[in-house]
Design an enzyme around this catalytic site. Structure first.
Site, PDB file in Angstrom:
ATOM      1  N   SER A 193       0.796  -1.213   0.000  1.00 23.93           N
ATOM      2  CA  SER A 193       0.000   0.000   0.000  1.00 23.93           C
ATOM      3  C   SER A 193       0.830   1.266   0.000  1.00 23.93           C
ATOM      4  O   SER A 193       0.358   2.307  -0.431  1.00 23.93           O
ATOM      5  CB  SER A 193      -0.984   0.011   1.165  1.00 23.93           C
ATOM      6  OG  SER A 193      -0.332  -0.201   2.381  1.00 23.93           O
ATOM      7  N   HIS A 245       1.596   4.389   4.487  1.00 28.28           N
ATOM      8  CA  HIS A 245       0.728   5.126   3.577  1.00 28.28           C
ATOM      9  C   HIS A 245       1.263   6.531   3.331  1.00 28.28           C
ATOM     10  O   HIS A 245       1.365   6.984   2.183  1.00 28.28           O
ATOM     11  CB  HIS A 245      -0.683   5.220   4.158  1.00 28.28           C
ATOM     12  CG  HIS A 245      -1.353   3.901   4.349  1.00 28.28           C
ATOM     13  ND1 HIS A 245      -2.526   3.746   5.045  1.00 28.28           N
ATOM     14  CD2 HIS A 245      -1.009   2.659   3.934  1.00 28.28           C
ATOM     15  CE1 HIS A 245      -2.892   2.479   5.042  1.00 28.28           C
ATOM     16  NE2 HIS A 245      -1.979   1.793   4.393  1.00 28.28           N
TER      17      HIS A 245
END
Length: 328
Positions: free
Chosen positions: A187, A239
């Site tokens: 991610s 992230h």
């Protein structure tokens, strides 16, 4: 999706995985005032196949039935008809995947391994590992929806660089602030692609027609995904690190020539507008300095939380329903 990231924070019996819900961006289209030929997307499908293949290898190595006989495991292997490919008990891994020990052995990100065992390669290998089937599916769907569109517009070289460097940037920031747990997932790289979409819109602002609505849509998606990251067992540092890296790389790799230069009618000598050159230079400097400083701090064995006492709130906000101490 961001909320599906379950990287191990606190205890190695759990894992924090990264998955971004940026698949919604697939419906976002920009209308430019000129047409461009599109590339054929082949690198993103290869990335998807590679991630799936790596997961199969991880499950083969994991061999839950054998591990259940040699160590204390609470519960039975899931989907035992799969034999050695069966999943760990849901109490240990609710995402239908391998054990933390297997992920660590095969390259998961872990601060002590990177700093004291000099295994910096884990900053890259962890990008290709996933905590389970749910984690893998969420990330690969997002990669297909976003990556194929970007590769068609900008080609495999630039998107490949964006994906790998964003994943590296996410791993780097995660390792600076999460010291006691393992981390896996793509991610950081996916958030990098999302960040690159934002910077691409900004740097090519003048050639788009529906730019206000596109910008608003992107900002809402970014805000939602980062907000999900403050839940427990979600590595929002990966992230954020991936997003910032991709955002800066977007200014470097994705600027489009100004319309007058493309049409070759106005006699413009400069291919790009002045502000695009400024953004390019500033982004290159910030990337070099930021990644360089982060690497120095990491391999000196310093804890990022000591330099930023409030930064832990970026990855988990404690409430009456959960305790963030288990994630630090």
């Amino acid at each position: 999706m961001a909320g599906d990231d379950v990287e191990n924070r606190g205890r190695r019996a759990k894992r924090n995985s990264n998955s971004s819900g940026v698949g919604y961006i697939a419906s976002l289209t920009y209308t430019t005032e000129h047409t461009e030929s599109q590339w054929t997307s082949w690198l993103v499908p290869i990335f998807v196949v590679a991630n799936v293949a790596v997961f199969v290898v991880v499950m083969y190595v994991n061999n839950c039935p054998k591990q259940s006989r040699t160590r204390l495991v609470v519960g039975k292997c899931v989907a035992r008809f799969l034999g050695r490919f069966s999943f760990e008990p849901l109490r240990e891994n609710p995402l239908f995947g391998p054990s933390s020990s297997t992920l660590l052995k095969l390259g998961a990100l872990e601060w002590n391994m990177v700093v004291f065992n000099h295994q910096g390669w884990r900053l890259i290998t962890c990008i290709w590992l996933h905590a389970g089937v749910i984690h893998l599916l969420a990330n690969m769907l997002s990669l297909v929806f976003i990556g194929i569109r970007l590769e068609q517009q900008f080609g495999f070289v630039r998107i490949g660089i964006l994906y790998l460097f964003s994943g590296f940037g996410g791993s780097l920031l995660s390792s600076l602030f999460i010291l006691n747990n393992i981390s896996v997932g793509a991610s950081g790289a996916l958030f990098g692609l999302l960040g690159a979409m934002l910077s691409e819109l900004i740097t090519n602002w003048t050639i788009y027609t529906n730019k206000a609505s596109a910008l608003l849509t992107l900002l809402v998606i970014i805000a939602i995904n980062l907000a999900i990251g403050i839940l427990p067992h979600v590595d929002n540092f990966a992230h954020i690190g991936g997003f910032v890296t991709g955002f800066l790389l977007g200014f470097v790799l994705l600027p489009r020539p100004q319309l007058g230069w493309l049409e070759r009618r106005t006699g413009l000598k400069s291919k790009y507008k002045p502000y695009q050159y400024v953004l390019w230079v500033a982004s290159v400097v910030l990337l070099i300095v930021g990644l360089g400083v982060a690497l120095v701090v990491l391999f000196r064995g310093e804890d990022g939380n000591e330099h930023c006492s409030w930064c832990h709130y970026l990855s988990c906000v404690p409430t009456s329903r959960w305790d963030c101490n288990q994630n630090n």
